[in-house]
Design an enzyme around this catalytic site. Structure first.
Site, PDB file in Angstrom:
ATOM      1  N   LEU A 137      16.356 -58.929  81.385  1.00  0.00           N
ATOM      2  CA  LEU A 137      17.749 -58.870  81.818  1.00  0.00           C
ATOM      3  C   LEU A 137      18.196 -57.419  81.961  1.00  0.00           C
ATOM      4  O   LEU A 137      18.285 -56.687  80.974  1.00  0.00           O
ATOM      5  CB  LEU A 137      18.646 -59.590  80.808  1.00  0.00           C
ATOM      6  CG  LEU A 137      18.388 -61.094  80.641  1.00  0.00           C
ATOM      7  CD1 LEU A 137      19.145 -61.626  79.437  1.00  0.00           C
ATOM      8  CD2 LEU A 137      18.789 -61.845  81.901  1.00  0.00           C
ATOM      9  N   GLU A 138      18.458 -57.023  83.176  1.00  0.00           N
ATOM     10  CA  GLU A 138      18.956 -55.681  83.452  1.00  0.00           C
ATOM     11  C   GLU A 138      19.719 -55.717  84.764  1.00  0.00           C
ATOM     12  O   GLU A 138      19.641 -56.695  85.508  1.00  0.00           O
ATOM     13  CB  GLU A 138      17.808 -54.669  83.505  1.00  0.00           C
ATOM     14  CG  GLU A 138      16.650 -55.080  84.403  1.00  0.00           C
ATOM     15  CD  GLU A 138      15.440 -54.178  84.208  1.00  0.00           C
ATOM     16  OE1 GLU A 138      15.548 -53.000  84.592  1.00  0.00           O
ATOM     17  OE2 GLU A 138      14.408 -54.646  83.685  1.00  0.00           O
ATOM     18  N   TYR A 139      20.464 -54.662  85.046  1.00  0.00           N
ATOM     19  CA  TYR A 139      21.273 -54.658  86.260  1.00  0.00           C
ATOM     20  C   TYR A 139      20.396 -54.636  87.499  1.00  0.00           C
ATOM     21  O   TYR A 139      19.416 -53.908  87.578  1.00  0.00           O
ATOM     22  CB  TYR A 139      22.237 -53.476  86.264  1.00  0.00           C
ATOM     23  CG  TYR A 139      23.458 -53.743  85.423  1.00  0.00           C
ATOM     24  CD1 TYR A 139      24.331 -54.776  85.749  1.00  0.00           C
ATOM     25  CD2 TYR A 139      23.717 -52.985  84.289  1.00  0.00           C
ATOM     26  CE1 TYR A 139      25.440 -55.038  84.967  1.00  0.00           C
ATOM     27  CE2 TYR A 139      24.829 -53.241  83.501  1.00  0.00           C
ATOM     28  CZ  TYR A 139      25.688 -54.267  83.851  1.00  0.00           C
ATOM     29  OH  TYR A 139      26.781 -54.530  83.073  1.00  0.00           O
TER      30      TYR A 139
END
Length: 261
Positions: A137-139
């Site tokens: 989960l990351e931008y």
């Protein structure tokens, strides 16, 4: 005389400019080679691992020892339909060499959780001796504004729950500091965290416990021609053995590797 004074003043300005430029260059050198490139120290953690994808190309697994790296994560999928072209080969060969192996999914913020879970489940075998599944989960600049925060958390929950149900193991969240602090802080409090932080030890909002720490993306491993992400487990050898036992993995193989060191 006036011309000579002007020349001297010009030389002084040049010397001053050069001195200022030299200081700036020195500062840039120190930042680039000592602060920016030097990985945070993770020497105190005895359980070490790495993660790879197709970006590392062909890997000579026989040159890498399970005695040196106790766990490996492989990229399996991304979004709703992407499958890493090296996953199946890496999965088979790493397991044949005796490594403890897990798989991770790069979560696309613009796709719903159900479709992404299905992509992962169709790709990653359900093996009792595999490490828990990981959701990265990351931008994602391509689709950062598709969902509201509340909608995004709901979709992540859907994927989390489907992986938990299918594999029977608590999924792990791989997170960047910014994504955690803005989106996940205070949420999913029972989900273990794998933190990406290259300059210092993990330091997240509200100081949650972490399970894995990716401390550099510039690791060198014999058998892999390109730089590799290096990781550590937060705990001792016996805490690692307990973690394996909690996830239904036979820890006797791990202790056998310890005794043979």
């Amino acid at each position: 005389m006036p011309k000579q004074r002007t020349a001297k003043n010009s030389y002084k300005k040049i010397y001053a400019s050069c001195a200022g430029l030299g200081i700036a260059c020195l500062a840039l050198f120190v930042y680039t080679f000592f602060l920016h490139h030097n990985p945070a120290s993770a020497q105190e953690y005895p359980i070490k691992g790495f993660d790879v994808s197709h970006h590392q190309g062909e890997i000579e697994w026989r040159k890498i020892s399970p005695k040196t790296f106790q766990f490996i994560y492989l990229k399996a999928t991304e979004g709703g339909d992407f499958k890493d072209r090296k996953f199946q080969d890496n999965w088979i060969q790493a397991r044949e060499q005796g490594f403890l192996v897990g798989a991770y999914h790069f979560y696309r913020l613009c796709r719903d959780g159900r479709i992404q879970a299905q992509n992962f489940i169709e790709t990653v075998p359900n093996k009792a001796d595999a490490l828990p599944p990981v959701i990265d989960l990351e931008y994602d600049s391509n689709c950062i504004n598709t969902y509201t925060k509340e909608q995004l958390l709901k979709e992540i929950q859907v994927m989390h729950d489907q992986l938990y149900q299918h594999y029977g193991k608590q999924p792990i969240f791989y997170i960047s500091k910014s994504f955690y602090n803005i989106i996940l802080a205070g949420q999913f409090t029972k989900t273990p965290l794998w933190v990406r932080e290259y300059q210092s030890k993990p330091d997240l909002k509200n100081n949650p416990a972490w399970l894995f720490w990716q401390h550099t993306n510039q690791g060198k491993i014999k058998g892999i021609s390109k730089e590799v992400d290096l990781n550590v487990f937060y705990g001792s050898q016996y805490e690692w053995a307990h973690f394996l036992e909690q996830n239904g993995i036979d820890r006797s193989k791990y202790f056998q590797n310890l005794r043979s060191k």
